[in-house]
Enzyme design. Structure first.
Site, PDB file in Angstrom:
ATOM      1  N   SER A   1      -9.810   1.793   2.706  1.00  0.00           N
ATOM      2  CA  SER A   1      -8.927   2.551   1.855  1.00  0.00           C
ATOM      3  C   SER A   1      -7.891   1.698   1.131  1.00  0.00           C
ATOM      4  CB  SER A   1      -8.181   3.608   2.674  1.00  0.00           C
ATOM      5  OG  SER A   1      -7.322   2.997   3.629  1.00  0.00           O
TER       6      SER A   1
ATOM      7  N   LYS B   1       0.855  -1.196   0.000  1.00  0.00           N
ATOM      8  CA  LYS B   1       0.000   0.000   0.000  1.00  0.00           C
ATOM      9  C   LYS B   1       0.886   1.239   0.000  1.00  0.00           C
ATOM     10  CE  LYS B   1      -3.997   1.960   2.481  1.00  0.00           C
ATOM     11  NZ  LYS B   1      -4.895   1.813   3.647  1.00  0.00           N
TER      12      LYS B   1
ATOM     13  N   SER C   1      -9.988  -0.469   6.918  1.00  0.00           N
ATOM     14  CA  SER C   1      -9.376  -0.257   5.604  1.00  0.00           C
ATOM     15  C   SER C   1      -8.670  -1.463   5.013  1.00  0.00           C
ATOM     16  CB  SER C   1      -8.382   0.914   5.670  1.00  0.00           C
ATOM     17  OG  SER C   1      -9.081   2.133   5.581  1.00  0.00           O
TER      18      SER C   1
END
Lengths: 475, 485
Positions: free
Chosen positions: B155, B80, B179
């Site tokens: 997210s 990420k 997330s």
């Protein structure tokens, strides 16, 4: 004074840890701009503060030195504000749960209460270049560990404020917490000041003078601010609560911020650092590690060493000088002679030269050797002063200096006795006068002896031999 | 390349590397080829590190050849883009950090590199991890591999979509209020948010420091365990990371479910949860019962305050954490601004997207004097209550089973611009962060349109092993359907 002055101080002291409070960068003063920084103290995204336990120990020592209560639980908060010298845009500090509270420091007859001591990080420095019209940020100081010491508003004059700062600085030095070099900014002071009619119990509106970095500035700023506030009150105008800057050159204060809205720092608990938990054992270990404090040292000097109180105070007030004294007597424990040599001869030379104990060209052991020579009668008092001068100017070893310059006294009594016999034989008239009761001629005969024996002769021995020879019935 | 299947588990790929069915460079090249072919359709990667990945693969191969491979040696992973990678830009999907290249590796990255895992690139996400759709990225939204007209969740939408589409073998995401888990649910993969303190946050660009955790997204619970084993553990760089004895996250796999009690808090099965999700999770619960587990209906009364508490605390911390982006030191800087104040105002106005600004405003409001007690302090009180309620539940249950999210993935553009709706949808996931507990989402079914449905197992602090074992037990009886791209 027409009004009573009410003063409280906030003292920022940089702690003497090797590394910064939340990273491994050196905490030493100086360095080329932005060379003592890392991703952590420059606040790069993703970095986290890791608490330096050495800073915690020093903060506890500061608390012990100022008679504070040490809290087994304390914690950090974030103080949020934008400023280019603060790379994270928040300062990590202890707001809700400071590590030390409720201390007390005596200055003369007066006790000043300490409200709190908390740990926080220093910010960086901005350099404004008016020529290029730019501001440059230097982050070397970012993250240097500070304690902030907050007093209650117990002070009533500039002189008291000065005395308190001196006393606190001295204790912090003794505790090994801070070197208290105001000129380098390692100790800085904010002054909160208000005035009121004598007898009034309510406080007046206060102003805060920021970042004073010398004792002289503290006194001048307070005196100026008293006059300014008194003039306002006399004219029937109110004092406005504001933050002030003291201009050293003009000796005046002026508001620091143009817009005088109060900052909202939006404090909240720092989530990146777990609370500081101190067990009884942790505290005991720090207490055991506490160096001797000024009051203890004063007691040692007066009670154990028999130094006069004034001398003892003078030594203790200058930690470096006092440490030097301790190092000398550790080698040669002649308490009073060492004290007097340091306080009179050495201090005079230091003052004349404008230098400090740290800059001496000789070691405590050398001074110890010098005092030993003097105390054992191997050199005269005057020779001792001469040797000190040589040490001060060029260094060296006292024994060698004494030897090389012929300061070593002749303690050979046989030679002196022989000389006495000769002198008596050569001066029958004087001898007769002496024996007839005239003390005056003794001096004359002493002079003759010294002339004969030279400067290395020990006057005490000469005196003794001469007296004995004169008292002896004629052979 | 033979024997390669982009939908293989990490464990299977590792076995393939060990048996020389394919080499590490071949494997990495195969994933890079898939990224080249498919990433445009999903927008899962912000940055692909082809050259570095190949170099890492070659180093991994040498290690395999030397017979010194670890579980992740040569395994191509995605990261990420809020996890700092030395020399590789780390954008947080924000214009503010579009050009930011960290000079250091996050601890999790250093630990992956220590195993010679291969890092394929940096995965797209909601800007600064704020959002549940992965549509707030400055680099454009991520699409769901099961239906590219729908959101992948967020997210960590890029992390979940890339795993689901076979654009990496597994990935790291971060989870502040769901997330990792919610995108894992939307994309039909398994995601684990570890216990707060289990994984070092050093190098994770902070959103809400008291809630953030890095965790794995993978195709199986066992793969999650492999990644977690690699990255977890005490780190001197993070004071909030916990020292734990050597944890074997696979220790309980295969355990009997006879003595396991699973709690079903009724507040997680109310009408705000769609019928299809409720039915799938309840069916999964029944499956656990059939495996021997005891089901127990329980209650978490403070759930109704959880979203409010979460948004106040996370936004307050975010407001502070994001204050450092002023255009002075790194990242985006506005071209205009005469004074310092003007410069940072313009920088932040132009550099942050609207969702990030909304959180900053909310957070600063919650912390401002006069409102602090009514908002921030109340939120902290509720956090305490939620923790107590979980502690009580986890004394009578071994874990809690809930839906991961109230719905399946929704069409792009449907609700991302409705903050209240978006925030409310976090109700199922935020409490694990508030309580600091481990939580794992794994697929438990598909709706009529074939969209994945996730269930969430929440356990006792540092008892990830039980969650992994339960998910593994469920998986072995579950017929998974791969995304058709």
């Amino acid at each position: 004074m027409k009004y009573e002055t009410v003063i409280g101080l906030e003292i920022h002291a940089e702690m003497l840890t090797h590394s910064k409070v939340f990273c491994g960068c050196t905490a030493e003063f100086g360095g080329e701009e932005n060379t003592r920084v890392c991703p952590r103290c420059s606040g790069l995204p993703g970095t986290l503060p890791v608490l330096n336990q050495g800073a915690v120990r020093l903060a506890v020592k500061a608390g012990l030195a100022l008679g504070c209560e040490i809290h087994p639980y304390s914690a950090f908060d974030r103080k949020n504000y934008f400023y280019p010298d603060l790379p994270k845009a928040y300062q990590i500090t202890q707001f809700a749960h400071p590590i030390c509270t409720d201390g007390a420091v005596d200055i003369g007859e007066k006790t000043v209460r300490i409200n709190r001591i908390h740990i926080e990080e220093d910010a960086g420095k901005l350099v404004h270049d008016d020529y290029e019209n730019v501001s440059l940020a230097d982050y070397n100081r970012c993250g240097v560990p500070l304690i902030e010491i907050v007093t209650e508003p117990d002070l009533r004059s500039a002189e008291e404020a000065r005395a308190l700062v001196e006393e606190i600085a001295l204790r912090l030095k003794y505790a090994g917490v801070c070197d208290a070099r105001m000129e380098q900014g390692s100790l800085r002071c904010d002054v909160n000041i208000s005035i009121r009619q004598p007898g009034e119990t309510k406080f007046g509106t206060r102003t805060e003078i920021k970042n004073l970095n010398s004792l002289k500035s503290i006194v001048r700023a307070i005196e100026y601010e008293y006059t300014r506030q008194a003039d306002l009150l006399d004219a029937g105008r109110p004092v406005i609560q504001q933050t002030l800057h003291f201009n050293e050159n003009h000796g005046t204060t002026k508001p620091l911020r143009s817009k005088e809205e109060a900052h909202d720092y939006r404090y909240f608990p720092e989530p990146d650092i777990p609370p500081i938990l101190l067990s009884d054992a942790d505290l005991a270990a720090i207490r055991d590690d506490m160096p001797e404090m000024p009051a203890d040292r004063l007691r040692r000097y007066t009670a154990d060493y028999g130094l006069p109180e004034a001398d003892a105070r003078q030594l203790v007030a200058d930690k470096a000088l006092s440490d030097f004294y301790d190092a000398v007597i550790a080698v040669y424990p002649a308490y009073k002679p060492v004290a007097s040599l340091i306080l009179v001869e050495l201090l005079r030379r230091l003052n004349d030269a404008g230098s400090t104990v740290g800059e001496l060209r000789f070691a405590p052991a050398d001074l110890a050797a010098l005092v030993r020579l003097s105390e054992t009668g191997e050199i005269s008092k005057n020779a001792a002063k001469e040797i000190l001068r040589t040490l001060f100017e060029a260094g060296g070893h006292p024994d060698e200096i004494a030897e090389a310059n012929g300061y070593l006294m002749n303690n050979d009594t046989a030679a002196v006795e022989a000389a006495a016999a000769e002198i008596l034989a050569a001066n029958p008239k004087a001898v007769a006068e002496y024996r007839g009761g005239s003390q005056k001629v003794f001096g004359f005969l002493m002079g003759q002896m010294c002339k004969k024996l030279g400067k290395s002769a020990n006057p005490q021995i000469i005196r003794q031999c001469l007296a004995e020879a004169l008292e002896r019935p004629e052979a | 390349m033979t024997g390669f299947d982009a939908f293989s588990s990490v464990a299977a790929l590792s076995a393939g590397l060990q048996s020389r069915a394919f080499s590490a460079p071949e494997l990495t090249q195969a994933y890079l080829d898939r990224i080249a072919a498919l990433n445009d359709r999903l927008n899962a990667y912000i940055t692909v590190c082809a050259d570095e990945a190949m170099r890492q693969a070659e180093a991994a191969q040498r290690r395999i050849d030397a017979g010194q491979a670890d579980a992740l040696t040569g395994i191509p992973l995605g990261i990420k883009d809020n996890i700092c990678t030395s020399g590789v830009r780390t954008t947080c999907a924000s214009r503010m950090l579009e050009t930011f290249v960290p000079p250091y590796d996050a601890t999790v990255i250093a630990r992956l590199k220590a195993q010679d895992a291969v890092l394929l690139g940096k995965l797209n996400m909601d800007e600064f991890a704020m959002g549940g759709s992965s549509q707030t990225s400055y680099f454009g939204g991520v699409k769901n591999p099961y239906d590219t007209s729908r959101v992948p969740g967020g997210s960590s939408g890029g992390s979940a979509a890339a795993v689901a589409a076979g654009l990496c073998a597994a990935s790291l995401g971060s989870d502040t209020g769901g997330s990792i888990r919610q995108p894992a649910a939307f994309c039909g993969v398994t995601g684990l948010k570890p216990t707060y303190g289990a994984v070092s946050r050093y190098g994770l660009v902070a959103f809400a420091s008291s809630l953030d955790q890095i965790g794995p997204i993978a195709r199986t619970a066992r793969d999650c365990a492999l990644l977690l084993s690699a990255v977890a553990g005490r780190d001197e760089n993070d004071g909030t990371s916990r020292a734990l004895p050597d944890v074997d996250y696979l220790a309980r796999v295969g355990m009997s479910l006879r003595d396991v009690t699973i709690g079903l808090p009724q507040e997680f099965f109310e009408d705000y949860v769609s019928e299809e999700v409720r039915a799938a999770v309840q069916a999964a619960a029944e499956h656990f019962r059939s495996l021997g587990a005891t089901l127990k209906t329980v209650s978490l009364p403070s759930l109704r305050y959880a979203v409010a508490s979460y948004y106040l605390i996370s936004s307050a911390e975010a407001a502070s954490n994001l204050s450092r982006y002023d255009g002075i030191k790194y990242g985006y800087r506005a071209q205009t601004g005469e004074t310092y104040e003007e410069l940072i105002k313009n920088t932040r106005r132009e550099g942050f997207g609207s969702e990030v600004k909304r959180r900053i405003v909310l957070g600063n409001y919650a912390l401002s004097s006069g409102y602090y007690d009514a908002y921030y302090n109340r939120a902290v009180q509720i956090r305490g209550r939620i923790r107590e309620e979980y502690a009580a539940l986890l004394r009578e249950c071994d874990c809690i089973l809930t839906p991961t999210a109230p719905t399946v993935s929704y069409p792009i553009g449907q609700q991302e611009n409705d903050p209240v709706r978006m925030y409310s949808a976090d109700i199922c996931s935020v409490t694990a962060n508030i309580a600091g507990l481990p939580a794992l989402s794994t697929p438990c079914g598909y709706n009529a349109q074939g969209l994945p449905i996730g269930m969430c197992l929440t356990g006792r602090a540092f008892d990830e092993a039980t969650l992994i074992a339960l998910a593994d037990a469920f998986e072995s009886d579950f017929s998974r359907r791969e995304a058709q791209l």
